[in-house]
Design a protein around this motif. Structure first.
Motif, PDB file in Angstrom:
ATOM      1  N   GLU A 215       0.807  -1.223   0.000  1.00  0.00           N
ATOM      2  CA  GLU A 215       0.000   0.000   0.000  1.00  0.00           C
ATOM      3  C   GLU A 215       0.845   1.282   0.000  1.00  0.00           C
ATOM      4  N   PRO A 216       1.889   1.399   0.841  1.00  0.00           N
ATOM      5  CA  PRO A 216       2.692   2.632   0.806  1.00  0.00           C
ATOM      6  C   PRO A 216       3.367   2.861  -0.553  1.00  0.00           C
ATOM      7  N   ILE A 217       3.743   1.779  -1.227  1.00  0.00           N
ATOM      8  CA  ILE A 217       4.368   1.914  -2.549  1.00  0.00           C
ATOM      9  C   ILE A 217       3.326   2.384  -3.558  1.00  0.00           C
ATOM     10  N   ILE A 218       2.159   1.738  -3.548  1.00  0.00           N
ATOM     11  CA  ILE A 218       1.073   2.094  -4.480  1.00  0.00           C
ATOM     12  C   ILE A 218       0.598   3.523  -4.245  1.00  0.00           C
ATOM     13  N   LYS A 219       0.492   3.918  -2.991  1.00  0.00           N
ATOM     14  CA  LYS A 219       0.015   5.273  -2.652  1.00  0.00           C
ATOM     15  C   LYS A 219       1.131   6.315  -2.733  1.00  0.00           C
ATOM     16  N   LYS A 220       2.334   5.871  -3.093  1.00  0.00           N
ATOM     17  CA  LYS A 220       3.505   6.730  -3.291  1.00  0.00           C
ATOM     18  C   LYS A 220       3.977   7.427  -2.015  1.00  0.00           C
ATOM     19  N   THR A 221       3.738   6.800  -0.858  1.00  0.00           N
ATOM     20  CA  THR A 221       4.264   7.361   0.380  1.00  0.00           C
ATOM     21  C   THR A 221       5.619   6.756   0.723  1.00  0.00           C
ATOM     22  N   ALA A 222       5.995   5.681  -0.010  1.00  0.00           N
ATOM     23  CA  ALA A 222       7.316   5.056   0.153  1.00  0.00           C
ATOM     24  C   ALA A 222       7.711   4.461  -1.192  1.00  0.00           C
ATOM     25  N   PRO A 223       8.986   4.596  -1.563  1.00  0.00           N
ATOM     26  CA  PRO A 223       9.412   3.993  -2.839  1.00  0.00           C
ATOM     27  C   PRO A 223       9.627   2.486  -2.684  1.00  0.00           C
ATOM     28  N   ALA A 224       9.552   1.775  -3.785  1.00  0.00           N
ATOM     29  CA  ALA A 224       9.880   0.345  -3.782  1.00  0.00           C
ATOM     30  C   ALA A 224      11.378   0.213  -3.522  1.00  0.00           C
ATOM     31  N   ALA A 225      11.740  -0.637  -2.584  1.00  0.00           N
ATOM     32  CA  ALA A 225      13.150  -0.795  -2.212  1.00  0.00           C
ATOM     33  C   ALA A 225      13.964  -1.496  -3.287  1.00  0.00           C
ATOM     34  N   ASN A 226      13.305  -2.286  -4.118  1.00  0.00           N
ATOM     35  CA  ASN A 226      14.006  -3.066  -5.138  1.00  0.00           C
ATOM     36  C   ASN A 226      12.992  -3.505  -6.203  1.00  0.00           C
ATOM     37  N   PRO A 227      13.464  -4.118  -7.295  1.00  0.00           N
ATOM     38  CA  PRO A 227      12.543  -4.542  -8.349  1.00  0.00           C
ATOM     39  C   PRO A 227      11.477  -5.537  -7.870  1.00  0.00           C
ATOM     40  N   GLU A 228      11.851  -6.439  -6.974  1.00  0.00           N
ATOM     41  CA  GLU A 228      10.862  -7.399  -6.475  1.00  0.00           C
ATOM     42  C   GLU A 228       9.734  -6.691  -5.729  1.00  0.00           C
TER      43      GLU A 228
ATOM     44  N   LEU B 203       8.703  -3.693  -6.228  1.00  0.00           N
ATOM     45  CA  LEU B 203       7.884  -3.009  -7.230  1.00  0.00           C
ATOM     46  C   LEU B 203       6.963  -4.002  -7.933  1.00  0.00           C
ATOM     47  N   MET B 204       7.500  -5.189  -8.272  1.00  0.00           N
ATOM     48  CA  MET B 204       6.668  -6.200  -8.925  1.00  0.00           C
ATOM     49  C   MET B 204       5.542  -6.635  -8.002  1.00  0.00           C
ATOM     50  N   ARG B 205       5.849  -6.835  -6.731  1.00  0.00           N
ATOM     51  CA  ARG B 205       4.811  -7.212  -5.779  1.00  0.00           C
ATOM     52  C   ARG B 205       3.731  -6.135  -5.698  1.00  0.00           C
ATOM     53  N   SER B 206       4.150  -4.877  -5.718  1.00  0.00           N
ATOM     54  CA  SER B 206       3.166  -3.790  -5.656  1.00  0.00           C
ATOM     55  C   SER B 206       2.303  -3.748  -6.917  1.00  0.00           C
ATOM     56  N   ARG B 207       2.874  -4.092  -8.041  1.00  0.00           N
ATOM     57  CA  ARG B 207       2.096  -4.129  -9.287  1.00  0.00           C
ATOM     58  C   ARG B 207       1.062  -5.261  -9.243  1.00  0.00           C
ATOM     59  N   TYR B 208       1.459  -6.417  -8.726  1.00  0.00           N
ATOM     60  CA  TYR B 208       0.494  -7.511  -8.579  1.00  0.00           C
ATOM     61  C   TYR B 208      -0.648  -7.067  -7.654  1.00  0.00           C
ATOM     62  N   SER B 209      -0.289  -6.463  -6.517  1.00  0.00           N
ATOM     63  CA  SER B 209      -1.307  -5.991  -5.578  1.00  0.00           C
ATOM     64  C   SER B 209      -2.205  -4.934  -6.215  1.00  0.00           C
ATOM     65  N   ALA B 210      -1.623  -4.104  -7.063  1.00  0.00           N
ATOM     66  CA  ALA B 210      -2.420  -3.086  -7.760  1.00  0.00           C
ATOM     67  C   ALA B 210      -3.460  -3.743  -8.677  1.00  0.00           C
ATOM     68  N   TYR B 211      -3.080  -4.811  -9.368  1.00  0.00           N
ATOM     69  CA  TYR B 211      -4.066  -5.551 -10.172  1.00  0.00           C
ATOM     70  C   TYR B 211      -5.150  -6.125  -9.270  1.00  0.00           C
ATOM     71  N   ALA B 212      -4.743  -6.732  -8.161  1.00  0.00           N
ATOM     72  CA  ALA B 212      -5.698  -7.363  -7.252  1.00  0.00           C
ATOM     73  C   ALA B 212      -6.643  -6.343  -6.616  1.00  0.00           C
ATOM     74  N   LYS B 213      -6.171  -5.129  -6.397  1.00  0.00           N
ATOM     75  CA  LYS B 213      -6.948  -4.086  -5.724  1.00  0.00           C
ATOM     76  C   LYS B 213      -7.601  -3.093  -6.688  1.00  0.00           C
ATOM     77  N   GLY B 214      -7.310  -3.216  -7.989  1.00  0.00           N
ATOM     78  CA  GLY B 214      -7.888  -2.285  -8.953  1.00  0.00           C
ATOM     79  C   GLY B 214      -7.247  -0.904  -8.931  1.00  0.00           C
ATOM     80  N   GLU B 215      -6.012  -0.812  -8.498  1.00  0.00           N
ATOM     81  CA  GLU B 215      -5.279   0.470  -8.424  1.00  0.00           C
ATOM     82  C   GLU B 215      -4.578   0.719  -9.758  1.00  0.00           C
ATOM     83  N   ILE B 216      -5.356   0.975 -10.779  1.00  0.00           N
ATOM     84  CA  ILE B 216      -4.855   1.043 -12.152  1.00  0.00           C
ATOM     85  C   ILE B 216      -3.844   2.175 -12.340  1.00  0.00           C
TER      86      ILE B 216
END
Length: 170
Positions: free
Chosen positions: A26-39, A41-54
């Protein structure tokens, strides 16, 4: 109302990390914290699909890739699927080049059919932030059926001889 909000923030993250969504993607998707690494970021993208955070699916792309983003298609896939889980197969970072790779399998169900999306994604770090640059589908290995012939059957090599007199190995 504050109690209800607290309960909602305590849900497990869809990415499969085992952490609470509020502490993971959630903090990565909401841009309150950057993704620490590519993994991450990928996890946040999967969560964005699951949550509809297009919006995050577009914003997490490297800037030159955003013009090709299909918001309508992403929204349809996100909303039309039941997201079942994410498996990270491999994750690598090249610190010198500020690049990374993540191979993953996203499991989902669409129209009642269980499916898997297997991809290797490429990432770049610019100005301290990771961005997705490209993804390549991983094709499944072809199914190979071992050819078996009985001793008295014609040899599968096409010689016209019986298998036992040609290619059969005792």
């Amino acid at each position: 109302m504050a109690f209800e909000e607290n309960i909602m923030s305590e849900e497990t993250c869809p990415c499969g990390s085992g952490k609470n969504y509020s502490e993971c993607c959630e903090p990565i998707i909401k841009k309150t914290a950057p993704a620490a690494n590519p993994e991450a970021l990928m996890r946040s993208r999967y969560s964005a699909y699951a949550k509809g955070e297009i919006f995050w699916l577009r914003d997490s792309l490297e800037e030159s890739q955003r013009k090709d983003f299909d918001e309508k298609g992403a929204r349809q896939w996100s909303g039309g699927a039941q997201w079942l889980g994410l498996t990270i197969v491999e994750s690598k970072i090249d610190e010198e080049k500020n690049t990374g790779l993540v191979e993953f399998i996203a499991k989902y169900k669409q129209s009642g059919v269980a499916r898997e999306h297997h991809e290797i994604s490429e990432f770049v770090r610019k100005n301290g932030k990771w961005h997705l640059t490209e993804g390549h589908m991983v094709r499944p290995e072809p199914v190979r059926k071992e050819q078996t012939a009985g001793r008295n059957d014609p040899c599968p090599c096409g010689s016209g001889k019986k298998y036992k007199k040609c290619c059969f190995k005792d």
